[in-house]
Design a protein around this motif. Structure first.
Motif, PDB file in Angstrom:
ATOM      1  N   ILE A 141     -23.074  23.744  12.634  1.00  0.00           N
ATOM      2  CA  ILE A 141     -23.845  23.571  13.865  1.00  0.00           C
ATOM      3  C   ILE A 141     -23.186  22.486  14.703  1.00  0.00           C
ATOM      4  O   ILE A 141     -22.965  21.365  14.235  1.00  0.00           O
ATOM      5  CB  ILE A 141     -25.307  23.178  13.571  1.00  0.00           C
ATOM      6  N   SER A 142     -22.880  22.811  15.947  1.00  0.00           N
ATOM      7  CA  SER A 142     -22.217  21.840  16.815  1.00  0.00           C
ATOM      8  C   SER A 142     -22.694  22.045  18.249  1.00  0.00           C
ATOM      9  O   SER A 142     -23.594  22.840  18.517  1.00  0.00           O
ATOM     10  CB  SER A 142     -20.690  21.992  16.731  1.00  0.00           C
ATOM     11  N   GLY A 143     -22.064  21.310  19.162  1.00  0.00           N
ATOM     12  CA  GLY A 143     -22.407  21.425  20.569  1.00  0.00           C
ATOM     13  C   GLY A 143     -21.923  20.208  21.326  1.00  0.00           C
ATOM     14  O   GLY A 143     -21.397  19.252  20.744  1.00  0.00           O
ATOM     15  N   ASP A 144     -22.093  20.237  22.628  1.00  0.00           N
ATOM     16  CA  ASP A 144     -21.722  19.121  23.498  1.00  0.00           C
ATOM     17  C   ASP A 144     -22.794  18.039  23.350  1.00  0.00           C
ATOM     18  O   ASP A 144     -23.921  18.200  23.830  1.00  0.00           O
ATOM     19  CB  ASP A 144     -21.610  19.610  24.935  1.00  0.00           C
ATOM     20  N   LEU A 145     -22.433  16.952  22.700  1.00  0.00           N
ATOM     21  CA  LEU A 145     -23.415  15.923  22.329  1.00  0.00           C
ATOM     22  C   LEU A 145     -23.280  14.700  23.232  1.00  0.00           C
ATOM     23  O   LEU A 145     -22.180  14.152  23.400  1.00  0.00           O
ATOM     24  CB  LEU A 145     -23.192  15.515  20.869  1.00  0.00           C
ATOM     25  N   LEU A 146     -24.386  14.265  23.812  1.00  0.00           N
ATOM     26  CA  LEU A 146     -24.386  13.027  24.590  1.00  0.00           C
ATOM     27  C   LEU A 146     -24.052  11.855  23.679  1.00  0.00           C
ATOM     28  O   LEU A 146     -24.483  11.807  22.525  1.00  0.00           O
ATOM     29  CB  LEU A 146     -25.755  12.803  25.235  1.00  0.00           C
TER      30      LEU A 146
END
Length: 210
Positions: A141-146
């Motif tokens: 699970i991943s994504g563009d993280l602040l």
């Protein structure tokens, strides 16, 4: 499951090996037909079989040779559109098959809806349970993280990590064993799509739809 899909032939890997690195224009020209027949066409056939198994997967696209960036000639990508900015993904390369679901390139209104749904006790907890289950099933699970905690929410919010995401991607590598040369590869993709369906449904219902 068979349909028109027989798996990727062994020759597909030879074509991708020729396209490794930064292939010259001559190499790209020479490989063009073989790549279409041995690499891309099996992906088209696979997605047709998947769509025959479930009409929810009918809206798909398989990138053509001329539609990819230089470094993408060594992999064949495809998507199944489920909603605005929500897609199932399939990739074939020298490492075999990878399957995932992604909510990405989202406009600001979707990001706001995502945050509101994550903050909500009912919908947020449901997402957290879905993510935990996928992680147990070995999805990454991943994504563009602040980089910093999101303003307006307490730093110790129980779903603080999810709140910081501006995109959500779940992927799993399916491998590159002998089954990849057989129709059984379609069954593996369908099974993975079924595992990803709760996350895809959550994203469509809570984020993609206005």
């Amino acid at each position: 499951m068979t349909g028109g899909f027989a798996g990727w032939p062994v020759g597909a890997f030879g074509v991708l090996l020729e396209l490794e690195g930064e292939p010259s224009a001559e190499v790209r020209r020479r490989c063009r037909r073989d790549r279409e027949e041995l690499v891309r066409q099996p992906m088209v056939d696979l997605l047709n079989v998947v769509a025959d198994a479930d009409s929810a997967y009918e809206d798909f696209a398989v990138w053509r040779y001329g539609e990819v960036l230089l470094e993408a000639w060594q992999r064949q990508s495809a998507i199944v559109r489920l909603g605005r900015n929500v897609e199932l993904t399939v990739r074939f390369d020298l490492d075999g098959l990878e399957v995932g679901v992604a909510w990405w390139y989202a406009p600001s209104d979707q990001i706001e809806r995502y945050r509101a749904a994550v903050a909500d006790l009912a919908t947020g907890e449901r997402l957290a349970r879905i993510v935990r289950k996928l992680e147990r099933e070995e999805f990454d699970i991943s994504g563009d993280l602040l980089k910093r905690p999101l303003r307006g929410y307490p730093p110790d919010h129980p779903r603080a990590q999810l709140l910081r995401l501006r995109s959500v991607v779940a992927r799993r590598h399916l491998g590159c064993d002998d089954w990849i040369h057989t129709p059984a590869a379609a069954d593996r993709v369908i099974d993975a799509f079924s595992q990803l369906r709760p996350l895809a449904r959550w994203l469509v219902e809570n984020v993609s739809r206005p």
